[in-house]
Motif scaffolding. Structure first.
Motif, PDB file in Angstrom:
ATOM      1  N   ILE B 270     -49.172  35.942 125.499  1.00 26.42           N
ATOM      2  CA  ILE B 270     -48.756  36.286 124.142  1.00 26.42           C
ATOM      3  C   ILE B 270     -47.367  35.725 123.899  1.00 26.42           C
ATOM      4  CG2 ILE B 270     -48.187  38.194 122.606  1.00 26.42           C
ATOM      5  CD1 ILE B 270     -50.481  39.691 123.792  1.00 26.42           C
ATOM      6  N   GLY B 271     -47.278  34.748 123.059  1.00 24.87           N
ATOM      7  CA  GLY B 271     -45.996  34.133 122.739  1.00 24.87           C
ATOM      8  C   GLY B 271     -45.498  33.217 123.852  1.00 24.87           C
ATOM      9  N   ASP B 272     -44.351  32.600 123.612  1.00 22.44           N
ATOM     10  CA  ASP B 272     -43.728  31.732 124.617  1.00 22.44           C
ATOM     11  C   ASP B 272     -42.787  32.567 125.455  1.00 22.44           C
ATOM     12  OD1 ASP B 272     -44.920  29.364 123.791  1.00 22.44           O
ATOM     13  OD2 ASP B 272     -43.496  29.216 122.125  1.00 22.44           O
ATOM     14  N   VAL B 273     -42.586  32.152 126.700  1.00 20.73           N
ATOM     15  CA  VAL B 273     -41.713  32.931 127.571  1.00 20.73           C
ATOM     16  C   VAL B 273     -41.045  32.008 128.583  1.00 20.73           C
ATOM     17  CG1 VAL B 273     -43.371  33.517 129.389  1.00 20.73           C
ATOM     18  CG2 VAL B 273     -41.582  35.145 128.776  1.00 20.73           C
ATOM     19  N   ASN B 274     -39.806  32.376 128.959  1.00 15.14           N
ATOM     20  CA  ASN B 274     -39.114  31.723 130.077  1.00 15.14           C
ATOM     21  C   ASN B 274     -39.194  32.658 131.269  1.00 15.14           C
ATOM     22  OD1 ASN B 274     -37.923  29.361 128.670  1.00 15.14           O
ATOM     23  ND2 ASN B 274     -36.945  30.984 127.472  1.00 15.14           N
ATOM     24  N   LEU B 275     -39.633  32.157 132.393  1.00 11.88           N
ATOM     25  CA  LEU B 275     -39.737  33.001 133.591  1.00 11.88           C
ATOM     26  C   LEU B 275     -38.731  32.526 134.640  1.00 11.88           C
ATOM     27  CD1 LEU B 275     -43.577  33.483 134.143  1.00 11.88           C
ATOM     28  CD2 LEU B 275     -41.925  35.251 133.546  1.00 11.88           C
ATOM     29  N   PHE B 276     -37.896  33.461 135.095  1.00 14.47           N
ATOM     30  CA  PHE B 276     -36.994  33.168 136.211  1.00 14.47           C
ATOM     31  C   PHE B 276     -37.540  33.882 137.434  1.00 14.47           C
ATOM     32  CE2 PHE B 276     -34.410  32.857 132.442  1.00 14.47           C
ATOM     33  CZ  PHE B 276     -33.603  31.749 132.666  1.00 14.47           C
ATOM     34  N   GLU B 277     -37.756  33.133 138.502  1.00 12.86           N
ATOM     35  CA  GLU B 277     -38.207  33.758 139.730  1.00 12.86           C
ATOM     36  C   GLU B 277     -36.971  34.079 140.561  1.00 12.86           C
ATOM     37  OE1 GLU B 277     -41.049  31.396 141.804  1.00 12.86           O
ATOM     38  OE2 GLU B 277     -41.147  32.799 143.491  1.00 12.86           O
ATOM     39  N   GLY B 278     -36.991  35.229 141.264  1.00 13.07           N
ATOM     40  CA  GLY B 278     -35.824  35.553 142.060  1.00 13.07           C
ATOM     41  C   GLY B 278     -36.015  36.794 142.902  1.00 13.07           C
ATOM     42  N   LYS B 279     -34.925  37.188 143.572  1.00 15.37           N
ATOM     43  CA  LYS B 279     -34.962  38.384 144.416  1.00 15.37           C
ATOM     44  C   LYS B 279     -33.943  39.382 143.884  1.00 15.37           C
ATOM     45  CE  LYS B 279     -36.932  37.183 148.822  1.00 15.37           C
ATOM     46  NZ  LYS B 279     -37.606  35.925 148.440  1.00 15.37           N
ATOM     47  N   TRP B 313     -39.772  38.650 138.764  1.00 14.45           N
ATOM     48  CA  TRP B 313     -39.618  37.611 137.750  1.00 14.45           C
ATOM     49  C   TRP B 313     -38.932  38.222 136.535  1.00 14.45           C
ATOM     50  CZ3 TRP B 313     -43.716  38.137 140.954  1.00 14.45           C
ATOM     51  CH2 TRP B 313     -44.105  36.998 141.679  1.00 14.45           C
ATOM     52  N   LEU B 314     -38.066  37.459 135.948  1.00 14.48           N
ATOM     53  CA  LEU B 314     -37.441  37.906 134.711  1.00 14.48           C
ATOM     54  C   LEU B 314     -38.084  37.121 133.571  1.00 14.48           C
ATOM     55  CD1 LEU B 314     -35.132  39.546 133.313  1.00 14.48           C
ATOM     56  CD2 LEU B 314     -33.815  37.430 133.396  1.00 14.48           C
ATOM     57  N   ALA B 315     -38.689  37.851 132.644  1.00 17.10           N
ATOM     58  CA  ALA B 315     -39.321  37.207 131.496  1.00 17.10           C
ATOM     59  C   ALA B 315     -38.378  37.302 130.311  1.00 17.10           C
ATOM     60  CB  ALA B 315     -40.645  37.893 131.173  1.00 17.10           C
ATOM     61  N   GLY B 358     -32.167  23.101 137.873  1.00 18.28           N
ATOM     62  CA  GLY B 358     -33.385  22.314 137.660  1.00 18.28           C
ATOM     63  C   GLY B 358     -34.447  23.014 136.832  1.00 18.28           C
ATOM     64  N   GLN B 359     -34.207  24.253 136.392  1.00 15.07           N
ATOM     65  CA  GLN B 359     -35.223  24.949 135.599  1.00 15.07           C
ATOM     66  C   GLN B 359     -35.158  24.539 134.134  1.00 15.07           C
ATOM     67  OE1 GLN B 359     -35.667  29.044 136.424  1.00 15.07           O
ATOM     68  NE2 GLN B 359     -37.203  29.328 134.830  1.00 15.07           N
ATOM     69  N   ARG B 360     -36.304  24.468 133.537  1.00 15.73           N
ATOM     70  CA  ARG B 360     -36.378  24.125 132.126  1.00 15.73           C
ATOM     71  C   ARG B 360     -36.501  25.412 131.325  1.00 15.73           C
ATOM     72  NH1 ARG B 360     -38.343  19.285 129.130  1.00 15.73           N
ATOM     73  NH2 ARG B 360     -39.751  20.089 127.554  1.00 15.73           N
ATOM     74  N   ILE B 361     -35.596  25.615 130.377  1.00 18.59           N
ATOM     75  CA  ILE B 361     -35.591  26.844 129.591  1.00 18.59           C
ATOM     76  C   ILE B 361     -35.730  26.497 128.115  1.00 18.59           C
ATOM     77  CG2 ILE B 361     -34.186  28.842 128.901  1.00 18.59           C
ATOM     78  CD1 ILE B 361     -32.863  28.662 131.667  1.00 18.59           C
ATOM     79  N   THR B 362     -36.510  27.281 127.429  1.00 19.40           N
ATOM     80  CA  THR B 362     -36.664  27.073 125.991  1.00 19.40           C
ATOM     81  C   THR B 362     -35.871  28.137 125.237  1.00 19.40           C
ATOM     82  OG1 THR B 362     -38.874  26.242 126.387  1.00 19.40           O
ATOM     83  CG2 THR B 362     -38.335  26.817 124.119  1.00 19.40           C
TER      84      THR B 362
END
Lengths: 301, 396
Positions: B270-279, B313-315, B358-362
């Motif tokens: 649902i919709g566009d999202v940026n996901l950051f993976e992390g600890k 993950w941070l959405a 190196g992450q692509r963010i919108t």
């Protein structure tokens, strides 16, 4: 033919081919038969007069033609009865064929898609054997000491030999058997086209299965019912082999009368007149058939 | 059958789980009232086709007057679930209860539900009138009463002028309206809609969505819609159930689904999202600190129970990210990057930014001013930043 001057002349060739075929193999023979029906019987080879020759001239030739054979046919109840009897037998047989074919076609259309080609093949399979041989096989089945008697006696359903050979019942059995594919295929084609979600919609709106059938399935299969009935009725009216081999002396059919006139009495002109009249009897259903096809084409635009 | 006027029980406005609520109909929330009986209850429904499991042990309550959407990609089991409610498929396991009555084994023609089919399934040999009146004729209703009800349904959907036409003489949009009119003509308690607008073009579809909502509101009927179009679900539904491979992933209001997706799958669906993976590096004061794999420190307010060291993950929705040339004063949730692509959509622009990691963010920005004083261009170095309550921590 339309008067539009189409630049594509090849299209006319395509249209002309079937018409030319009909002209050579249908219309011209028809006129030969029609001319024969206006001639008089003669003890000669060929057994009729007049025969056209350039020496006597065209006017002389035409003046010898008359409608004598037609007045004879209308004056003799034998022929009229034969026509009526043929139409009646064909109509009853067509209805019986419909009763047998409809559940089969329905089952085929509802069968898993993967089975349908096989089922179709089974329907067409009898065509691989000669029609005549298949009718002879029915003699072996229906005669009093035949397989049907044997089988039913063994099952204890009957105790006396079946007396259906050489009766009109045998003719019905023969017609239903022989013409079943002609009924089945158009029925199957129209039933198979029905979107199954239409039946779900009918049930969803409160219609029980049997009512859904009469409210949705049957009306939508009517084009197939019409096509099938006419494909069976039209040839059945003029059927000769089945009444000749399976029917008895009481089975009066015009095809048989025609054969008798032609081969036993060697009265070619009278036989031709019978044939021409038979064609007129069939024109009505053929026209209905054509109209039905036309309507279906328009509906499926 | 008349629809009971609901909303008599004053809906209790219990705050929904999660930090934000954005339900369009804020007053209507029967799903939060534990005393309110559901009109439809799926109880442990499983459906198997040979060795394929289409629906896996789903339990779901739907309430009267809801506009409920089953959303998911094709093959997720949403249509199967709807067809089981319509009575066209039998559940392998479980029970379906409608208005307190177990209808699991009830044939479709006895069920108090009507369905609008994806193919419309209009009877081609009947007129528009005949189609709409079909269900009423099955009940043996008197002719004048049928005519009255058919006329009412035709009026509601502006079909009167087509009354005598056959379905093949109608356009797609008109056929769709006839199908809807037929489904509501019997005044069922529940109307099922299987991809009802799938065959319409985009403009007509939006118009039809509002029509569906209008009809649903004026008739006060419970609508259950199956769709694969998330915008459609967001527009029409009071609640959305997102399905994936036969599982029910999340059931919530459109606002909740968008703002508080439960899984990465839903956040992306649902919709566009940026996901950051992390600890997770720290948990304090209702905030979670995340060390992302691309090398940034992210801080987000979250009620999600997580422990230090856990992979999360941070959405982050693109419209929640601020993009500018100037370095923000705060050091948390601020990432530098380079603009790679710009998608100009008129009212808004999409900026695709590559971070140092190196992450692509919108990021999304409304084009409010006609000429932005310092417009952002390709290859510009920019800063991305967002407040601590902008993102959602996901564990799945």
């Amino acid at each position: 033919m339309s008067s539009s001057s189409s630049p594509d002349i090849r299209r006319w060739y395509v249209i002309a081919a079937p018409y030319l075929w009909l002209l050579i193999f249908f219309l011209i023979p028809f006129f030969v038969v029609f001319k024969l029906s206006l001639s008089d019987v003669a003890t000669a080879i060929p057994p009729y007069t007049p025969i056209f020759s350039w020496s006597t001239g065209i006017w002389e030739f035409f003046s010898q033609l008359d409608f004598e054979n037609y007045t004879f046919i209308f004056g003799d109840p034998l022929y009229i009865n034969a026509y009526f009897s043929s139409v009646k037998i064909a109509a009853v047989a067509t209805f019986l064929t419909l009763l047998v074919a409809y559940p089969m076609a329905y089952g085929m259309a509802r069968a898993p898609k993967a089975w349908q080609p096989t089922l179709m093949m089974l329907v067409i399979l009898p065509f691989w054997t000669s029609f005549l041989i298949r009718i002879y096989a029915w003699i072996a089945i229906l005669k009093p000491e035949g397989f049907a008697t044997l089988f039913l006696t063994k099952l204890g359903i009957i105790s006396e030999p079946l007396q259906i050979m050489n009766t009109t019942t045998a003719v019905y059995i023969g017609i239903v058997y022989s013409y079943l594919p002609f009924m089945l295929l158009p029925l199957y084609a129209s039933l198979e086209k029905i979107n199954p979600s239409l039946l779900e919609a009918a049930q969803d709106l409160g219609s029980r299965p049997w009512r859904s059938f009469w409210q949705v399935t049957f009306p939508l299969s009517l084009p197939g019912v019409f096509a099938g009935c006419l494909l069976v009725f039209i040839p059945a009216v003029g059927e000769f082999v089945i009444p000749d081999l399976l029917g008895g002396s009481d089975t009066l059919m015009i095809g048989k009368t025609l054969w008798t006139e032609f081969f036993n009495n060697r009265d070619w002109p009278l036989a031709s007149a019978v044939a021409v009249l038979l064609l007129f009897v069939l024109i009505v259903p053929i026209v209905i058939f054509q109209r039905q096809q036309q309507l279906e084409r328009e509906a499926g635009r | 059958m008349t629809v009971a006027t609901a909303s008599q029980s004053t809906p209790t406005l219990t705050p929904r789980a999660g930090p934000r609520t954005a339900a369009p109909q804020s007053g209507f929330a029967p799903w939060n009232d534990p005393k309110k009986p559901p009109i439809v209850r799926f109880e442990g429904i499983t459906k198997r086709f040979d060795d394929f499991v289409a629906v896996k042990n789903i339990t779901l309550d739907i309430y009267e007057r809801e506009f409920f959407a089953l959303l998911g990609p094709s093959g997720c089991g949403k249509s199967t679930l709807l067809r089981m409610l319509g009575g066209f498929e039998k559940p392998t396991e479980g029970k379906i209860i409608v208005a307190g009555q177990d209808i699991t084994d009830m044939p479709p023609y006895d069920r108090p539900v009507n369905m609008m089919f994806q193919s419309y399934a209009l009877f081609p040999h009947m007129t528009v009138e005949g189609n709409i009146g079909f269900g009423l004729r099955q009940e043996g209703m008197p002719k004048d009463k049928i005519a009255e009800r058919v006329d009412e349904a035709m009026g509601m959907l502006e079909l009167r002028q087509f009354a005598k036409r056959k379905p093949n003489q109608l356009s797609g949009g008109q056929q769709q309206r006839v199908a809807l009119a037929r489904a509501i003509a019997k005044k069922p308690r529940i109307v099922l809609l299987d991809e009802p607008l799938g065959a319409l073009d985009k403009k007509l579809r939006q118009q039809a969505q509002f029509e569906l909502m209008r009809i649903q509101e004026t008739t006060g009927t419970t609508f259950i819609i199956v769709t694969h179009d998330q915008e459609e679900a967001m527009t029409v539904a009071s609640r959305i159930a997102v399905m994936d491979k036969g599982d029910l992933v999340q059931v919530a209001t459109p606002g909740d689904i968008y703002e508080n997706p439960k899984t990465r799958y839903i956040s992306g669906f649902i919709g566009d999202v940026n996901l950051f993976e992390g600890k997770v590096s720290a948990v304090a004061d209702g905030c979670v600190e995340i060390e992302s794999t691309e090398g940034s420190k992210l801080k987000t307010r979250s009620a999600e129970p997580v422990s230090v060291g856990q992979q999360v993950w941070l959405a982050l929705r693109p419209e929640k990210i601020r993009i500018s040339h100037d370095q923000p004063s705060s050091t948390v949730n601020a990432i530098p990057g380079k603009v790679e692509d710009i998608g100009y959509l008129g009212s808004i622009s999409h900026y695709h930014v590559r971070t140092a990691g190196g992450q692509r963010i919108t990021a999304l920005r409304a084009n409010a001013a006609h000429a932005v004083e310092r417009s952002i261009s390709w290859e510009d170095s920019v800063w991305l930043d967002w407040p601590v309550d902008a993102g959602v921590v996901l564990t799945r």
